[in-house]
Design a protein around this motif. Sequence first.
Motif, short mmCIF file in Angstrom:
data_model
loop_
_atom_site.label_atom_id
_atom_site.label_comp_id
_atom_site.label_asym_id
_atom_site.label_seq_id
_atom_site.Cartn_x
_atom_site.Cartn_y
_atom_site.Cartn_z
N VAL A 1 47.30 36.61 45.04
CA VAL A 1 47.92 36.40 46.35
C VAL A 1 49.33 36.99 46.36
N ASP A 2 50.08 36.73 45.30
CA ASP A 2 51.45 37.28 45.23
C ASP A 2 51.41 38.81 45.23
N PHE A 3 50.45 39.35 44.49
CA PHE A 3 50.29 40.80 44.42
C PHE A 3 49.92 41.35 45.80
N ALA A 4 48.96 40.69 46.45
CA ALA A 4 48.53 41.13 47.79
C ALA A 4 49.73 41.12 48.74
N ALA A 5 50.49 40.03 48.72
CA ALA A 5 51.64 39.93 49.63
C ALA A 5 52.64 41.05 49.33
N ALA A 6 52.81 41.37 48.06
CA ALA A 6 53.80 42.39 47.68
C ALA A 6 53.39 43.79 48.14
N ILE A 7 52.08 44.05 48.21
CA ILE A 7 51.66 45.41 48.61
C ILE A 7 51.11 45.45 50.05
N GLY A 8 51.14 44.31 50.72
CA GLY A 8 50.73 44.29 52.13
C GLY A 8 49.24 44.14 52.35
N ALA A 9 48.48 43.71 51.32
CA ALA A 9 47.05 43.47 51.53
C ALA A 9 46.87 42.10 52.19
N TYR B 1 47.31 28.07 49.06
CA TYR B 1 48.43 28.93 48.62
C TYR B 1 48.37 30.27 49.38
N ALA B 2 47.16 30.82 49.53
CA ALA B 2 47.00 32.09 50.24
C ALA B 2 47.45 31.95 51.70
N ALA B 3 47.13 30.81 52.30
CA ALA B 3 47.50 30.59 53.71
C ALA B 3 49.01 30.64 53.90
N GLU B 4 49.74 30.11 52.94
CA GLU B 4 51.22 30.12 53.04
C GLU B 4 51.75 31.55 53.13
N LYS B 5 51.00 32.49 52.55
CA LYS B 5 51.45 33.90 52.54
C LYS B 5 50.70 34.75 53.56
#
Length: 276
Positions: A90-98, A134-138
């Motif tokens: 999730v952190d990785f996805a948020a960082a690259i815009g996925a 956790y994913a929902a928060e991001k």
Amino acid sequence: MKDIKISYNTLVYADEDISAGIARLARFGYDGVDIVGEPSNYDVAEIRSLLEKYQIEASSICAVFDEERNFVSSNPQIRRQAIDYVRECVDFAAAIGAKAISVQATACMKINPEASEEEEWNWGVTGLREAGEYAAEKGIRLTLEAWNRYETYLINRLDQALKMVNDINLSNVGVMADTYHMNIEESNMGDAIRNTGDKLFYVHIADSNRAAPGRGHIDFKEVARALRDIHYEGWVSMELLPAAADPFGGKRCDEFYDQYTEESIVYLRKLFEEVK
Ligand code: LER
Ligand code: MN
């Protein structure tokens, strides 16, 4: 109607640098790229600049579940590792815009349970709910994929994935279809899609032999008609794999690079043009 966007999973380009894969997808006109979920293998800044340079979206992170990352293991430590691993994705996805991560409850290629079905189901629901919160928060979705019986014993069909999604009960957790697995497990692929309706969040495409669409015997017109019937506006992403007993063994197939990449997008654009 907004048309379906097309992506390609870099799992297919197993032995290649990500920059070559993204450049190829841009060359053939793809809208997006699915990136294999091993965050530590990537440099976030590099991925972001590749996506920017080639004007391609990161459509999803394809999480990889093995014996150490299993939401339904009888070992609580391994269940915890699965949750923590998805949080990392999730952190990785948020960082690259996925905006999405594909998940499963079990490890891949694990065909025997370790506890009762009810107990494992509840572990799956609890763990995926925690990861989903956790994913929902991001602002990220989790897409629960049904795999065929030779890759998992727990969720093989879309109705089973939908049941778990309903039990998880979070608006950012939905069902993911993969036409290769569906061809083995569903009685009627179109109906399976229609019955999933707006809970269908993501689709992997491969033909019956896991080659490019048109090279096997799946009726993709029926798949497209069903996607139109549910007004699907998500991604479809190519996930082609070698005709091998262990398709994840890293066998290189030359046709999966330029040839199938081009062939797949030509096939799908024509299909979605014909089935409006
Ligand atoms: C992943 O998307 C998939 O379809 C499985 O076969 C496990 O990798
Ligand atoms: Mn898949």
